[in-house]
Structures are given as C-alpha cells and as structure tokens.
Design a protein around this motif. Structure first.
Motif, mmCIF file in Angstrom:
data_model
loop_
_atom_site.group_PDB
_atom_site.id
_atom_site.type_symbol
_atom_site.label_atom_id
_atom_site.label_comp_id
_atom_site.label_asym_id
_atom_site.label_seq_id
_atom_site.Cartn_x
_atom_site.Cartn_y
_atom_site.Cartn_z
ATOM 1 N N GLY A 106 -58.586 3.077 74.110
ATOM 2 C CA GLY A 106 -59.938 3.574 73.946
ATOM 3 C C GLY A 106 -60.107 5.064 74.146
ATOM 4 O O GLY A 106 -61.248 5.549 74.241
ATOM 5 N N LEU A 107 -59.003 5.810 74.259
ATOM 6 C CA LEU A 107 -59.114 7.262 74.362
ATOM 7 C C LEU A 107 -57.939 7.898 73.602
ATOM 8 O O LEU A 107 -56.886 7.282 73.470
ATOM 9 C CB LEU A 107 -59.136 7.707 75.825
ATOM 10 C CG LEU A 107 -58.006 7.285 76.783
ATOM 11 C CD1 LEU A 107 -56.830 8.233 76.651
ATOM 12 C CD2 LEU A 107 -58.508 7.314 78.219
ATOM 13 N N PRO A 108 -58.163 9.125 73.115
ATOM 14 C CA PRO A 108 -57.073 9.814 72.400
ATOM 15 C C PRO A 108 -56.010 10.266 73.390
ATOM 16 O O PRO A 108 -56.068 11.368 73.924
ATOM 17 C CB PRO A 108 -57.780 10.987 71.736
ATOM 18 C CG PRO A 108 -58.978 11.231 72.584
ATOM 19 C CD PRO A 108 -59.393 9.913 73.151
ATOM 20 N N ILE A 163 -48.130 16.951 76.325
ATOM 21 C CA ILE A 163 -46.906 17.037 75.546
ATOM 22 C C ILE A 163 -45.697 16.664 76.398
ATOM 23 O O ILE A 163 -44.584 16.580 75.902
ATOM 24 C CB ILE A 163 -46.753 18.455 74.955
ATOM 25 C CG1 ILE A 163 -45.807 18.444 73.763
ATOM 26 C CG2 ILE A 163 -46.283 19.428 76.020
ATOM 27 C CD1 ILE A 163 -45.769 19.759 73.020
ATOM 28 N N GLY A 164 -45.944 16.456 77.688
ATOM 29 C CA GLY A 164 -44.855 16.055 78.569
ATOM 30 C C GLY A 164 -44.012 17.198 79.072
ATOM 31 O O GLY A 164 -43.017 16.978 79.772
ATOM 32 N N SER A 165 -44.428 18.431 78.734
ATOM 33 C CA SER A 165 -43.610 19.567 79.123
ATOM 34 C C SER A 165 -43.853 20.008 80.553
ATOM 35 O O SER A 165 -43.036 20.700 81.149
ATOM 36 C CB SER A 165 -43.881 20.745 78.182
ATOM 37 O OG SER A 165 -45.245 21.097 78.240
ATOM 38 N N GLY A 166 -45.007 19.621 81.093
ATOM 39 C CA GLY A 166 -45.309 20.027 82.446
ATOM 40 C C GLY A 166 -45.500 18.825 83.341
ATOM 41 O O GLY A 166 -46.350 17.976 83.071
ATOM 42 N N ASN A 221 -46.289 8.999 74.206
ATOM 43 C CA ASN A 221 -47.556 9.117 73.488
ATOM 44 C C ASN A 221 -47.653 8.119 72.337
ATOM 45 O O ASN A 221 -48.754 7.745 71.942
ATOM 46 C CB ASN A 221 -47.741 10.537 72.968
ATOM 47 C CG ASN A 221 -48.037 11.527 74.085
ATOM 48 O OD1 ASN A 221 -48.482 11.151 75.164
ATOM 49 N ND2 ASN A 221 -47.757 12.791 73.831
ATOM 50 N N ALA A 222 -46.542 7.684 71.806
ATOM 51 C CA ALA A 222 -46.561 6.698 70.720
ATOM 52 C C ALA A 222 -47.011 5.329 71.221
ATOM 53 O O ALA A 222 -47.544 4.525 70.451
ATOM 54 C CB ALA A 222 -45.187 6.596 70.075
ATOM 55 N N LYS A 223 -46.787 5.070 72.506
ATOM 56 C CA LYS A 223 -47.148 3.770 73.095
ATOM 57 C C LYS A 223 -48.327 3.875 74.048
ATOM 58 O O LYS A 223 -48.671 2.893 74.714
ATOM 59 C CB LYS A 223 -45.944 3.179 73.824
ATOM 60 C CG LYS A 223 -44.756 2.861 72.918
ATOM 61 C CD LYS A 223 -43.622 2.252 73.698
ATOM 62 C CE LYS A 223 -42.454 1.907 72.773
ATOM 63 N NZ LYS A 223 -41.318 1.298 73.525
#
Length: 117
Positions: free
Chosen positions: A24-26, A52-55, A72-74
C-alpha cells in the motif's frame, strides 16, 4: 501496511532473521527502519536503510552484530541478527518514512524476540 515476521525464542549467541513486508505504499520511496521496545522501556532505534540501500545506519548497541537489508522488488526489509544477547530481548517493529522526512509515518505491529541466557 507493514507486517513483520521471524521473531522467536533463541539462546544467547544464536541468530534470527526478521522480515517486514510492505504493502500500500511506494516502497522504493521510503527509508525503512527497525526499532525495538523492551518491557518497561521506551522504543529505541535499531537500524535503518535508505531507499536505494546505499546507506545503512545501526545503533551502537547492535553494530557488528545486526545487518539491515532491503529488496525493493519484493517490498521487503530484513534484519539479520547474529550473536544475540539477552539484552536484545524486545518487541521489534518495522517502520517507514519518506526520505524527506525525519518522522516515521508507518509502523508494523511488531514481532517478539526473546533471547535466553
């Protein structure tokens, strides 16, 4: 909605992996975090990860033992917890905030982690 899973009872020195699925959220627009609340204590920050997982950021008490990651795909964020200690016993919450905000707007119901000595 944020739904956590993976909690349980483990002996000191053991490991657990918590997961949180968002709906329910981006998801990719949100910083994801883990917090915990021990009985009789305030809820405290454990770890967070940027969209983005970089931090990634960890509380001092868990550095070197806990690792946060996201897919983020899941629409999933995970917390790998190693070398668990009895003081890690708490209700663990998943939370989400927009990258532009300091306040976490969305919270899960929590998953219990109990570490026996």
């Amino acid at each position: 909605d944020l739904v956590e899973s993976g909690g349980g009872l483990v002996q000191a020195g053991g490991s657990l992996r918590l997961s949180c699925v968002a709906s329910g959220l981006p998801f990719k627009d949100y910083v994801m975090g883990w917090f915990r609340q021990a009985p009789g204590k305030e809820r405290t920050f454990v770890a967070s990860i940027t969209w983005i997982g970089s931090g990634t950021y960890n509380a001092d008490s868990v550095k070197g033992r806990f690792t946060i990651s996201r897919d983020n795909a899941k629409n999933t964020v995970s917390l790998q917890m190693n070398s668990l200690k009895p003081e890690d016993t708490a209700l663990y919450y998943c939370a989400a905030r927009l990258n532009s905000r300091d306040k976490y707007d969305y919270w899960g119901q929590g998953t219990q982690v109990t570490v026996s000595s």
